[in-house]
Write a protein that holds these residues in place. Sequence first.
Motif, mmCIF file in Angstrom:
data_model
loop_
_atom_site.group_PDB
_atom_site.id
_atom_site.type_symbol
_atom_site.label_atom_id
_atom_site.label_comp_id
_atom_site.label_asym_id
_atom_site.label_seq_id
_atom_site.Cartn_x
_atom_site.Cartn_y
_atom_site.Cartn_z
ATOM 1 N N ALA A 25 -5.569 -3.368 5.313
ATOM 2 C CA ALA A 25 -7.090 -3.435 4.953
ATOM 3 C C ALA A 25 -7.126 -2.732 3.598
ATOM 4 C CB ALA A 25 -7.631 -2.600 5.925
ATOM 5 N N ALA A 26 -6.462 -1.516 3.556
ATOM 6 C CA ALA A 26 -6.608 -0.751 2.114
ATOM 7 C C ALA A 26 -6.217 -1.731 0.900
ATOM 8 C CB ALA A 26 -5.655 0.570 2.212
ATOM 9 N N ASP A 27 -5.297 -2.459 1.027
ATOM 10 C CA ASP A 27 -4.782 -3.315 0.012
ATOM 11 C C ASP A 27 -5.969 -4.269 -0.328
ATOM 12 O OD1 ASP A 27 -2.200 -2.005 -0.033
ATOM 13 O OD2 ASP A 27 -1.394 -3.462 1.038
ATOM 14 N N ALA A 28 -6.477 -4.792 0.768
ATOM 15 C CA ALA A 28 -7.717 -5.847 0.267
ATOM 16 C C ALA A 28 -8.594 -5.186 -0.242
ATOM 17 C CB ALA A 28 -8.060 -6.341 1.982
ATOM 18 N N ALA A 29 -9.160 -3.778 0.252
ATOM 19 C CA ALA A 29 -10.156 -3.226 -0.216
ATOM 20 C C ALA A 29 -9.946 -2.989 -1.846
ATOM 21 C CB ALA A 29 -10.459 -1.919 0.439
ATOM 22 N N LEU A 30 -8.765 -2.465 -2.075
ATOM 23 C CA LEU A 30 -8.258 -2.396 -3.486
ATOM 24 C C LEU A 30 -8.451 -3.540 -4.523
ATOM 25 C CD1 LEU A 30 -7.354 -0.074 -5.453
ATOM 26 C CD2 LEU A 30 -5.047 -0.557 -4.763
ATOM 27 N N LEU A 31 -7.780 -4.624 -3.690
ATOM 28 C CA LEU A 31 -7.968 -5.809 -4.623
ATOM 29 C C LEU A 31 -9.362 -6.142 -4.630
ATOM 30 C CD1 LEU A 31 -6.721 -8.260 -5.589
ATOM 31 C CD2 LEU A 31 -6.747 -9.354 -3.324
ATOM 32 N N ILE A 32 -10.250 -6.220 -3.950
ATOM 33 C CA ILE A 32 -11.642 -6.399 -3.849
ATOM 34 C C ILE A 32 -12.447 -5.615 -4.866
ATOM 35 C CG2 ILE A 32 -14.035 -6.077 -2.904
ATOM 36 C CD1 ILE A 32 -12.362 -7.352 -0.132
ATOM 37 N N VAL A 33 -12.163 -4.252 -4.959
ATOM 38 C CA VAL A 33 -12.700 -3.381 -6.067
ATOM 39 C C VAL A 33 -11.926 -3.706 -7.512
ATOM 40 C CG1 VAL A 33 -12.734 -1.067 -6.867
ATOM 41 C CG2 VAL A 33 -13.032 -1.562 -4.518
ATOM 42 N N ALA A 34 -10.860 -4.087 -7.433
ATOM 43 C CA ALA A 34 -10.406 -4.457 -8.925
ATOM 44 C C ALA A 34 -10.749 -5.866 -9.391
ATOM 45 C CB ALA A 34 -8.857 -4.762 -8.632
ATOM 46 N N LEU A 35 -11.141 -6.665 -8.427
ATOM 47 C CA LEU A 35 -11.903 -8.075 -8.986
ATOM 48 C C LEU A 35 -13.548 -7.766 -9.189
ATOM 49 C CD1 LEU A 35 -10.411 -10.337 -6.261
ATOM 50 C CD2 LEU A 35 -9.702 -10.555 -8.655
ATOM 51 N N VAL A 36 -13.944 -6.780 -8.558
ATOM 52 C CA VAL A 36 -15.684 -6.631 -8.734
ATOM 53 C C VAL A 36 -15.577 -6.171 -10.340
ATOM 54 C CG1 VAL A 36 -17.300 -5.181 -8.317
ATOM 55 C CG2 VAL A 36 -16.326 -6.469 -6.400
ATOM 56 N N ILE A 37 -14.426 -4.996 -10.572
ATOM 57 C CA ILE A 37 -14.524 -4.627 -11.976
ATOM 58 C C ILE A 37 -14.090 -5.530 -12.769
ATOM 59 C CG2 ILE A 37 -13.195 -2.942 -13.275
ATOM 60 C CD1 ILE A 37 -12.838 -1.199 -10.870
ATOM 61 N N LEU A 38 -13.509 -6.388 -12.724
ATOM 62 C CA LEU A 38 -12.914 -7.439 -13.533
ATOM 63 C C LEU A 38 -13.967 -8.285 -13.903
ATOM 64 C CD1 LEU A 38 -9.079 -8.424 -12.720
ATOM 65 C CD2 LEU A 38 -10.071 -7.269 -14.915
ATOM 66 N N TRP A 39 -14.985 -8.815 -12.840
ATOM 67 C CA TRP A 39 -15.914 -9.598 -12.879
ATOM 68 C C TRP A 39 -17.265 -8.879 -13.478
ATOM 69 C CZ3 TRP A 39 -17.377 -14.426 -12.622
ATOM 70 C CH2 TRP A 39 -18.658 -14.881 -12.493
ATOM 71 N N SER A 40 -17.427 -7.580 -13.460
ATOM 72 C CA SER A 40 -18.492 -7.161 -14.066
ATOM 73 C C SER A 40 -18.025 -6.886 -16.004
ATOM 74 C CB SER A 40 -18.674 -5.713 -13.672
ATOM 75 O OG SER A 40 -17.517 -4.785 -13.914
ATOM 76 N N PHE A 41 -16.805 -6.605 -15.936
ATOM 77 C CA PHE A 41 -16.344 -6.837 -17.429
ATOM 78 C C PHE A 41 -16.525 -8.275 -18.192
ATOM 79 C CE2 PHE A 41 -12.843 -3.140 -17.326
ATOM 80 C CZ PHE A 41 -14.138 -2.293 -17.657
ATOM 81 N N TYR A 42 -16.091 -9.265 -17.192
ATOM 82 C CA TYR A 42 -16.635 -10.704 -17.668
ATOM 83 C C TYR A 42 -17.744 -10.858 -17.870
ATOM 84 C CZ TYR A 42 -16.702 -15.774 -17.539
ATOM 85 O OH TYR A 42 -16.724 -16.819 -17.777
#
Length: 100
Positions: free
Chosen positions: A3-20
């Motif tokens: 679950a921690a890995d999934a949460a970390l992945l989701i946070v990273a994707l949200v940050i990348l999406w906001s940059f995009y």
Amino acid sequence: MRAADAALLIVALVILWSFYRAQRDPDFHFDLFDLLMENGKVSRLAFAFMATLGVTSFLMVRLTIDGKMTEGYFGLYSAAWIAPIIAKLFAPAPISQTTP
């Protein structure tokens, strides 16, 4: 995947999406390439800095989640991404090559 890995992945994707989204918005003056460039050219130091910051930040989060974080790891983390900045501050300016 934990679950921690999934949460970390989701946070990273949200940050990348906001940059995009910031990059694509014509009303918002943000350019992702500015994070990697100096004087209109790709900077090796800037690229190394961003790669080091990204990889080591992931490792620090992973160590914290696993309960293995120590002061030594934190010191190495700090040195890894602060050292290029300090080196650049104290490095001699390049000699311009002008022809007479």
